[in-house]
Design a protein around this motif. Sequence first.
Motif, short mmCIF file in Angstrom:
data_model
loop_
_atom_site.label_atom_id
_atom_site.label_comp_id
_atom_site.label_asym_id
_atom_site.label_seq_id
_atom_site.Cartn_x
_atom_site.Cartn_y
_atom_site.Cartn_z
N THR A 168 0.84 -1.20 0.00
CA THR A 168 0.00 0.00 0.00
C THR A 168 0.87 1.24 0.00
O THR A 168 1.85 1.32 0.74
CB THR A 168 -0.89 0.01 1.26
N ALA A 169 0.49 2.22 -0.81
CA ALA A 169 1.12 3.54 -0.81
C ALA A 169 0.07 4.53 -0.33
O ALA A 169 -1.12 4.36 -0.59
CB ALA A 169 1.60 3.91 -2.21
N VAL A 170 0.52 5.56 0.39
CA VAL A 170 -0.41 6.58 0.88
C VAL A 170 0.04 7.96 0.42
O VAL A 170 1.23 8.22 0.24
CB VAL A 170 -0.54 6.59 2.42
N PHE A 171 -0.94 8.83 0.23
CA PHE A 171 -0.68 10.24 -0.07
C PHE A 171 -1.62 11.01 0.85
O PHE A 171 -2.83 10.79 0.84
CB PHE A 171 -0.97 10.56 -1.53
N PHE A 179 0.83 17.96 -0.22
CA PHE A 179 0.67 19.06 -1.17
C PHE A 179 1.49 20.27 -0.76
O PHE A 179 1.73 21.16 -1.58
CB PHE A 179 -0.80 19.46 -1.30
N ARG A 180 1.92 20.32 0.50
CA ARG A 180 2.67 21.47 1.00
C ARG A 180 4.17 21.20 1.14
O ARG A 180 4.91 22.08 1.58
CB ARG A 180 2.09 21.91 2.36
N ASN A 185 8.23 14.72 2.56
CA ASN A 185 7.03 13.88 2.41
C ASN A 185 7.03 12.76 3.44
O ASN A 185 6.02 12.52 4.13
CB ASN A 185 6.96 13.26 1.02
N ARG A 186 8.13 12.04 3.55
CA ARG A 186 8.21 10.93 4.50
C ARG A 186 8.08 11.42 5.93
O ARG A 186 7.41 10.78 6.76
CB ARG A 186 9.51 10.14 4.30
N VAL A 188 -5.64 11.47 1.09
CA VAL A 188 -6.30 11.92 -0.13
C VAL A 188 -6.20 10.85 -1.21
O VAL A 188 -6.86 10.94 -2.24
CB VAL A 188 -5.74 13.27 -0.65
N GLY A 189 -5.38 9.82 -0.98
CA GLY A 189 -5.28 8.72 -1.93
C GLY A 189 -4.45 7.58 -1.38
O GLY A 189 -3.59 7.77 -0.52
N ILE A 190 -4.78 6.39 -1.86
CA ILE A 190 -3.97 5.20 -1.58
C ILE A 190 -3.85 4.40 -2.88
O ILE A 190 -4.71 4.50 -3.77
CB ILE A 190 -4.55 4.30 -0.46
#
Length: 143
Positions: free
Chosen positions: A90-93, A98-99, A106-107, A121-123
């Motif tokens: 699984t990847a997450v966002f 966004f900032r 990010n990490r 906002v997404g996987i």
Amino acid sequence: MQTDTAPVRFDTKIAVLLRDDLAAWQRLNVTAFLVSGLGRAAPEVIGEPYADADGSAYLPMFRQPVLVLVGGREVLGGAHARALAGELPTAVFTAELFRTGNDRDNRAAVRAVGRDRLDLVGIAVYGPRNAVDRVLKGARMHP
């Protein structure tokens, strides 16, 4: 007997689930980021390199389609929990990404928040078709 022209049916599925309130540019950006790690985590998803009739070489791509779905916050949260419980890649966002402007930040942004409080906002998920279908329960195909 399988021939080169027979339809290909995959036992696995690659899917991206996006929150339904994202702007168009955000949906595209999130999708690209989410699927970018799959080739490393599951190298079997990558096909052979491409070449045109003139011999120009091109990078390999996924060997199978990527389904893109949408859902509300609750659908996304449930899918995230089911993906983790099923131990699917699984990847997450998260909204915080966004900032930020680089992988390190990010990490750090994801690491700073517990899994149940992530502002997803997404996987992206990958795994056996049936398992991915269960994870995506309640989501609908992206328009």
